[in-house]
Design a protein around this motif. Structure first.
Motif: not given
Ligand SMILES: [Cu+2]
Length: 144
Positions: A90-99
């Motif tokens: 799963p793609l990370p959920a960070t402020e640079k990888s927003i879902h």
């Protein structure tokens, strides 16, 4: 001894290949020709203030996270970062990888002045990129 070692190596290699194939098969398939792109801003754009990013999608549909439906998924916006090397997770959920798990097709981000990159990665109901992965071109913008 020598005749025994080669088959063992071959067997191990075959098992490794089979495992890799099984993992790849677990990813949700994307249809041929599927494409995500950043409709706005344009690559190379100079902007002031908050940036509205409009997500484009061809050949697939939007579904909220958690909803499994053929040929659908939701957007993920990468800011100043690259897609993960391992696309089976799963793609990370960070402020640079927003879902955008509610199915949103645009967002507004506030970025500090300077150059920034933006890129979209489409993910399935579990936030995992499809197979083959549907990833936009990475664009660069300048915030003044
Ligand atoms: Cu997601």
């Amino acid at each position: 001894m020598k005749t025994d070692r080669l088959p063992r190596f071959a067997l191990a290699a075959a098992l490794l290949l089979a495992t890799t194939a099984a993992l790849a098969a677990d990813r949700t398939p994307s249809p041929a020709g599927a494409e995500v792109y950043i409709a706005s801003p344009k690559d190379g754009a100079k902007t002031k203030g908050p940036v509205t990013v409009v997500f484009g999608l061809k050949g697939m549909g939007i579904a909220p996270a958690g909803i499994k439906f053929d040929n659908t998924g939701h957007h993920h916006l990468l800011i100043d970062s690259d897609p993960p090397a391992d696309l089976s997770q799963p793609l990370p959920a960070t402020e640079k990888s927003i879902h955008f798990g509610k199915g949103q097709t645009e967002t507004t981000v506030t970025l500090p002045p300077g150059k920034h990159t933006l890129q979209l990665v489409f993910g399935d109901s579990l936030h995992v990129p499809h197979e083959p992965a549907v990833i936009s071109k990475k664009i660069t913008i300048t915030v003044e």
